[in-house]
Design a protein around this motif. Structure first.
Motif, PDB file in Angstrom:
ATOM      1  N   ILE A   1      32.155  28.538  21.642  1.00 57.94           N
ATOM      2  CA  ILE A   1      32.849  27.956  20.489  1.00 57.94           C
ATOM      3  C   ILE A   1      31.955  26.888  19.874  1.00 57.94           C
ATOM      4  N   THR A   2      31.588  27.066  18.606  1.00 53.76           N
ATOM      5  CA  THR A   2      30.927  25.993  17.873  1.00 53.76           C
ATOM      6  C   THR A   2      31.997  25.124  17.238  1.00 53.76           C
ATOM      7  N   ILE A   3      31.744  23.826  17.191  1.00 54.98           N
ATOM      8  CA  ILE A   3      32.712  22.873  16.634  1.00 54.98           C
ATOM      9  C   ILE A   3      31.961  21.853  15.784  1.00 54.98           C
ATOM     10  N   GLY A   4      32.496  21.547  14.626  1.00 52.51           N
ATOM     11  CA  GLY A   4      31.899  20.538  13.769  1.00 52.51           C
ATOM     12  C   GLY A   4      32.669  20.427  12.474  1.00 52.51           C
TER      13      GLY A   4
ATOM     14  N   PHE B   1      34.646  24.714  31.454  1.00 52.41           N
ATOM     15  CA  PHE B   1      34.058  24.593  30.127  1.00 52.41           C
ATOM     16  C   PHE B   1      32.717  23.857  30.198  1.00 52.41           C
ATOM     17  N   LEU B   2      31.673  24.502  29.678  1.00 53.41           N
ATOM     18  CA  LEU B   2      30.377  23.851  29.550  1.00 53.41           C
ATOM     19  C   LEU B   2      30.305  23.255  28.148  1.00 53.41           C
ATOM     20  N   VAL B   3      30.076  21.950  28.040  1.00 53.74           N
ATOM     21  CA  VAL B   3      30.048  21.258  26.755  1.00 53.74           C
ATOM     22  C   VAL B   3      28.615  20.838  26.455  1.00 53.74           C
TER      23      VAL B   3
ATOM     24  N   PRO C   1      27.401  20.443  15.745  1.00 58.82           N
ATOM     25  CA  PRO C   1      26.991  19.412  16.698  1.00 58.82           C
ATOM     26  C   PRO C   1      27.548  19.592  18.107  1.00 58.82           C
ATOM     27  N   VAL C   2      28.487  20.520  18.254  1.00 56.13           N
ATOM     28  CA  VAL C   2      29.108  20.731  19.568  1.00 56.13           C
ATOM     29  C   VAL C   2      29.217  22.220  19.850  1.00 56.13           C
ATOM     30  N   ILE C   3      28.866  22.605  21.060  1.00 60.67           N
ATOM     31  CA  ILE C   3      29.117  23.967  21.537  1.00 60.67           C
ATOM     32  C   ILE C   3      29.894  23.856  22.846  1.00 60.67           C
ATOM     33  N   VAL C   4      31.003  24.569  22.927  1.00 57.78           N
ATOM     34  CA  VAL C   4      31.795  24.633  24.156  1.00 57.78           C
ATOM     35  C   VAL C   4      31.778  26.080  24.635  1.00 57.78           C
ATOM     36  N   VAL C   5      31.380  26.284  25.875  1.00 58.54           N
ATOM     37  CA  VAL C   5      31.348  27.641  26.439  1.00 58.54           C
ATOM     38  C   VAL C   5      32.448  27.755  27.495  1.00 58.54           C
ATOM     39  N   PRO C   6      33.524  28.509  27.217  1.00 62.75           N
ATOM     40  CA  PRO C   6      34.590  28.710  28.200  1.00 62.75           C
ATOM     41  C   PRO C   6      34.209  29.781  29.221  1.00 62.75           C
ATOM     42  N   HIS C   7      34.457  29.491  30.479  1.00 56.56           N
ATOM     43  CA  HIS C   7      34.154  30.432  31.559  1.00 56.56           C
ATOM     44  C   HIS C   7      35.426  30.762  32.328  1.00 56.56           C
ATOM     45  N   SER C   8      35.578  32.026  32.665  1.00 60.62           N
ATOM     46  CA  SER C   8      36.692  32.427  33.524  1.00 60.62           C
ATOM     47  C   SER C   8      36.219  32.487  34.970  1.00 60.62           C
TER      48      SER C   8
ATOM     49  N   PRO D   1      28.381  13.902  12.911  1.00 63.72           N
ATOM     50  CA  PRO D   1      28.625  14.150  14.343  1.00 63.72           C
ATOM     51  C   PRO D   1      30.121  14.171  14.633  1.00 63.72           C
ATOM     52  N   VAL D   2      30.478  14.765  15.739  1.00 58.53           N
ATOM     53  CA  VAL D   2      31.873  14.801  16.186  1.00 58.53           C
ATOM     54  C   VAL D   2      32.061  13.748  17.264  1.00 58.53           C
ATOM     55  N   ASP D   3      33.058  12.911  17.096  1.00 59.03           N
ATOM     56  CA  ASP D   3      33.372  11.865  18.072  1.00 59.03           C
ATOM     57  C   ASP D   3      33.618  12.506  19.442  1.00 59.03           C
ATOM     58  N   PRO D   4      32.931  12.067  20.486  1.00 58.61           N
ATOM     59  CA  PRO D   4      33.163  12.619  21.828  1.00 58.61           C
ATOM     60  C   PRO D   4      34.630  12.568  22.247  1.00 58.61           C
ATOM     61  N   ALA D   5      35.355  11.575  21.766  1.00 56.16           N
ATOM     62  CA  ALA D   5      36.778  11.477  22.107  1.00 56.16           C
ATOM     63  C   ALA D   5      37.559  12.654  21.536  1.00 56.16           C
ATOM     64  N   LEU D   6      37.115  13.163  20.369  1.00 50.56           N
ATOM     65  CA  LEU D   6      37.768  14.328  19.784  1.00 50.56           C
ATOM     66  C   LEU D   6      37.506  15.572  20.619  1.00 50.56           C
ATOM     67  N   VAL D   7      36.286  15.701  21.114  1.00 52.50           N
ATOM     68  CA  VAL D   7      35.958  16.839  21.974  1.00 52.50           C
ATOM     69  C   VAL D   7      36.820  16.802  23.232  1.00 52.50           C
ATOM     70  N   ASP D   8      36.956  15.639  23.820  1.00 52.17           N
ATOM     71  CA  ASP D   8      37.808  15.497  25.005  1.00 52.17           C
ATOM     72  C   ASP D   8      39.251  15.863  24.676  1.00 52.17           C
TER      73      ASP D   8
END
Length: 205
Positions: free
Chosen positions: A169-172, A48-50, A82-89, A21-28
């Motif tokens: 954006i997928t992150i892991g 950003f939708l997380v 484990p993480v998806i971030v969706v950037p919105h304009s 898993p990715v530490d939530p603090a890293l996502v922040d």
């Protein structure tokens, strides 16, 4: 990590280690990098939708990659992230900002804009997330949401009409994956894309 190294090491990662898993603090922290991106008039028209829970991620993939898409192998690796971030304009943030007295575009006419900076600025914010992920020892991939999936995505997550998802954006943590066939095209050298003084002039860098 030096910025130059992060730039050289950045690549689109399409397979992730689902056991890490990715530490939530890293996502922040990554989103903290994103909001340092430049924006026209300091409009900052991005949101950003997380998505971090298994349920949220499954709902995202179900909405954006219908079975008939034929992306089975691609989805197998990407869905392990484990993480998806969706950037919105947010276009209206820019039209509102430039209607203020110091800008004076009170007609809020979109035609005044040479290009849609709301998308560009959100893209730059996304790049900071990608580079930040490399710096933090993570993998990430930016990819598009098909137009045909837009309505399903919005309904699944309650995204208001005035916000446009420019991608996701997928992150892991990176797992072994095959290189994209597109890389066979080779990277264009800076000399081949640079024009000095006149378009078409050779660039002696």
């Amino acid at each position: 990590m030096e910025l130059s190294e992060a730039i050289r090491r950045r690549r689109m990662v399409r397979n992730y280690d689902a056991s890490r898993p990715v530490d939530p603090a890293l996502v922040d922290k990554l989103l903290g990098y994103a909001v340092h991106a430049p924006s026209a008039g300091f409009s900052q028209g991005w949101e950003f939708l997380v998505l971090t829970t298994e349920e949220e991620r499954a709902k995202f993939w179900a909405a954006t990659t219908p079975p008939e898409s034929g992306l089975t192998s691609w989805l197998e690796g990407m869905s392990r992230a484990p993480v998806i971030v969706v950037p919105h304009s947010h276009r209206d943030a820019y039209l509102d900002r430039y209607a203020e007295p110091d800008k004076g575009w009170t007609d809020r006419d979109e035609a005044r804009w040479p290009v849609p900076y709301w998308h560009i600025d959100t893209g730059m914010a996304s790049l900071l997330v990608l580079l930040g992920a490399v710096d933090e020892g993570l993998g990430a991939c930016f990819f598009g949401i098909p137009p045909a999936s837009d309505a399903a995505y919005r309904e699944a997550f309650g995204v208001p009409a005035q916000y446009t998802p420019i991608g996701a954006i997928t992150i892991g943590y990176r797992a072994p994956d095959a290189k994209s066939p597109s890389l066979k095209r080779g990277r264009r050298e800076s000399q081949t894309v640079t024009h000095r003084g006149h378009w078409g002039a050779s660039a002696d860098l």
